[in-house]
Scaffold this active site. Sequence first.
Site, PDB file in Angstrom:
ATOM      1  N   GLY A   1      24.495  -2.545   8.966  1.00 42.14           N
ATOM      2  CA  GLY A   1      24.773  -1.110   9.359  1.00 42.14           C
ATOM      3  C   GLY A   1      26.250  -1.379  10.073  1.00 42.14           C
TER       4      GLY A   1
ATOM      5  CG  HIS B   1      28.586   0.463  17.154  1.00 48.10           C
ATOM      6  ND1 HIS B   1      29.210  -0.521  18.100  1.00 48.10           N
ATOM      7  CD2 HIS B   1      27.874  -0.595  16.381  1.00 48.10           C
ATOM      8  CE1 HIS B   1      29.113  -1.726  17.550  1.00 48.10           C
ATOM      9  NE2 HIS B   1      28.022  -1.837  16.800  1.00 48.10           N
TER      10      HIS B   1
ATOM     11  CD  GLN C   1      30.429  -2.016  14.223  1.00 47.35           C
ATOM     12  OE1 GLN C   1      29.719  -1.189  13.654  1.00 47.35           O
ATOM     13  NE2 GLN C   1      30.119  -3.309  14.366  1.00 47.35           N
TER      14      GLN C   1
ATOM     15  CG  HIS D   1      23.218  -1.915  16.751  1.00 52.15           C
ATOM     16  ND1 HIS D   1      22.852  -3.116  17.349  1.00 52.15           N
ATOM     17  CD2 HIS D   1      24.554  -1.845  16.465  1.00 52.15           C
ATOM     18  CE1 HIS D   1      24.360  -4.072  17.176  1.00 52.15           C
ATOM     19  NE2 HIS D   1      25.197  -3.163  16.388  1.00 52.15           N
ATOM     20  CD  GLU D   2      25.454   0.299  13.099  1.00 47.90           C
ATOM     21  OE1 GLU D   2      26.756   0.706  13.638  1.00 47.90           O
ATOM     22  OE2 GLU D   2      25.128  -0.758  12.973  1.00 47.90           O
TER      23      GLU D   2
ATOM     24  CB  CYS E   1      27.218  -6.717  16.892  1.00 43.67           C
ATOM     25  SG  CYS E   1      28.112  -5.081  16.829  1.00 43.67           S
ATOM     26  CG  LEU E   2      28.934  -6.658  10.977  1.00 41.41           C
ATOM     27  CD1 LEU E   2      29.311  -5.562   9.767  1.00 41.41           C
ATOM     28  CD2 LEU E   2      28.815  -8.020  10.300  1.00 41.41           C
TER      29      LEU E   2
END
Length: 160
Positions: A48, A137, A53, A133-134, A91-92
């Site tokens: 994702g 963000h 991000q 999660h996204e 998480c990236l």
Amino acid sequence: MKLQVLTNPNEKLRKISRPVTDEELQSDETQKLIDNMIETMAEENGVGLAAPQVGEHMRILIAQTQNGAEAFINPKIISRSRRTMESQEGCLSIPGVWGIVERSKTVKIKAKNRSGEPVRLKASGLASVIFQHEIDHLNGILFIDRAKKIQEGEAGGAAI
Ligand code: CO
């Protein structure tokens, strides 16, 4: 083109993203951003990725679905199960950190696809976690804000 993924702490990860207009979505610039986000997520082995991000404060997320990597525009959770589950997340934007987060088991999502068509779907399991999660963000929230337990190192879990 692979984009740079911002990492915590970076104040751009804390800004609330704005909705995307239909006109903006159809623009070459936004379509290119979506292509680049899909490429970036694949190269980073994520499942994702949300636009903030990569420094763009637009309500766009990429999620790995059974159809591959798909873009969801202006996504909204329209209902969620009362039952919850504990998910192990990475998480990236927070490399090398994992945490246990309590998430709704299933969520119903309303969004637009990259062509501007309305889509609705019910997500469960990993897909449910990806959307929760996204969308966090897009609201400037990171999983470490919600995690009950945070650990460093190479523990399992999906990087989203
Ligand atoms: Co993330």
